[in-house]
Design a protein around this motif. Structure first.
Motif, short mmCIF file in Angstrom:
data_model
loop_
_atom_site.label_atom_id
_atom_site.label_comp_id
_atom_site.label_asym_id
_atom_site.label_seq_id
_atom_site.Cartn_x
_atom_site.Cartn_y
_atom_site.Cartn_z
N UNK A 200 111.28 67.11 74.32
CA UNK A 200 112.25 66.07 74.69
C UNK A 200 111.67 65.08 75.69
N UNK A 201 110.66 65.49 76.44
CA UNK A 201 110.15 64.67 77.54
C UNK A 201 108.95 63.81 77.16
N UNK A 202 108.59 63.78 75.88
CA UNK A 202 107.41 63.02 75.47
C UNK A 202 107.65 62.35 74.12
N UNK A 203 107.09 61.16 73.92
CA UNK A 203 107.17 60.53 72.60
C UNK A 203 106.16 61.09 71.59
N UNK A 204 105.30 62.00 72.03
CA UNK A 204 104.28 62.56 71.13
C UNK A 204 104.95 63.30 69.97
N UNK A 205 104.29 63.24 68.82
CA UNK A 205 104.80 63.89 67.62
C UNK A 205 103.71 64.78 67.01
N UNK A 206 104.14 65.76 66.23
CA UNK A 206 103.21 66.57 65.47
C UNK A 206 103.40 66.21 64.00
N UNK A 207 102.29 65.92 63.34
CA UNK A 207 102.28 65.50 61.94
C UNK A 207 101.77 66.68 61.11
N UNK A 208 102.57 67.08 60.13
CA UNK A 208 102.24 68.26 59.33
C UNK A 208 101.75 67.84 57.95
N UNK A 209 100.76 68.59 57.44
CA UNK A 209 100.16 68.28 56.15
C UNK A 209 99.89 69.57 55.38
N UNK A 210 99.91 69.45 54.05
CA UNK A 210 99.37 70.49 53.19
C UNK A 210 98.07 69.95 52.60
N UNK A 211 97.04 70.78 52.57
CA UNK A 211 95.74 70.42 52.02
C UNK A 211 95.45 71.33 50.83
N UNK A 212 95.01 70.71 49.72
CA UNK A 212 94.64 71.45 48.51
C UNK A 212 93.31 70.92 47.99
N UNK A 213 92.77 71.60 46.99
CA UNK A 213 91.47 71.20 46.45
C UNK A 213 90.40 71.41 47.51
N UNK A 214 90.34 72.63 48.03
CA UNK A 214 89.51 72.93 49.20
C UNK A 214 88.06 73.19 48.84
N UNK A 215 87.19 72.78 49.75
CA UNK A 215 85.77 73.13 49.72
C UNK A 215 85.47 73.84 51.02
N UNK A 216 84.92 75.05 50.91
CA UNK A 216 84.66 75.85 52.10
C UNK A 216 83.28 75.54 52.66
N UNK A 217 83.22 75.47 53.99
CA UNK A 217 81.97 75.23 54.68
C UNK A 217 81.88 76.10 55.91
N UNK A 218 81.25 75.59 56.95
CA UNK A 218 81.03 76.34 58.18
C UNK A 218 81.92 75.77 59.28
#
Length: 144
Positions: free
Chosen positions: A78-96
C-alpha cells in the motif's frame, strides 16, 4: 518515497514441455529455514517488465524461453507505487545458472503443478507473488 529499493519486479512461472515448473529454494534464516520461490527479482534501470523477467529467469534458473504470456501486474504494498509483473514462460532451453554472490545457495528443481500448488497451500513459499503466479497459470484458459 522511491529510494530505489521499491522498484517494480517480475516473477516467472517457467513450464517445460512436460508441464514441470522451475522452483527455486534456499535457506532464509530470518524466516526460519528453507523456502520456495519462483525466478524473479527487481527491475534494473531501462528494463521493461519482460526484459526483467527474461534476465531473472536466465540468471536464477539458467533458462531461456521462446514463448512469454503476461499474467498481470499487481501492487506490492500500500505504501509504494511499485508493482510485480507476472509471466508464464514456455518453449524453454536449459542452460547454466548465473547466480550472484547472494544467490549462491539457490537450488533449482522441477515440480509438477499439483506439487507446487500443494507447497503453496502449506505456506512453503517465501513471497506471495510466486503463489499468485502459479494460481493464475493453473486457472489460465489455455491450461484448463
Amino acid at each position: 518515497m522511491n529510494d530505489g529499493s521499491m522498484r517494480d519486479a517480475s516473477v516467472v512461472v517457467a513450464r517445460d514441455q512436460n508441464g514441470l515448473i522451475a522452483i527455486l529454494s534456499a535457506d532464509f534464516l530470518t524466516h526460519g529455514g528453507e523456502y520456495l520461490f519462483l525466478p524473479g527479482g527487481r527491475r534494473e534501470d531501462g528494463e521493461t517488465p519482460l526484459d526483467c523477467a527474461r534476465r531473472e529467469l536466465r540468471e536464477e534458473a539458467g533458462v531461456t524461453a521462446e514463448h512469454w504470456t503476461p499474467l498481470g501486474s499487481h501492487a506490492i504494498t500500500l505504501s509504494s507505487p511499485a508493482r510485480v509483473h507476472l509471466f508464464e514462460a514456455r518453449g524453454l532451453t536449459l542452460g547454466v545458472q548465473e547466480l550472484t554472490s547472494t544467490e549462491q545457495d539457490f537450488k533449482l528443481t522441477w515440480w509438477p503443478m499439483r506439487d507446487a500448488l500443494k507447497a503453496v497451500r502449506e505456506g512453503r513459499f517465501l513471497l506471495p507473488a510466486g503463489p499468485l503466479a502459479l494460481l493464475l497459470v493453473q486457472n489460465h484458459p489455455a491450461h484448463g
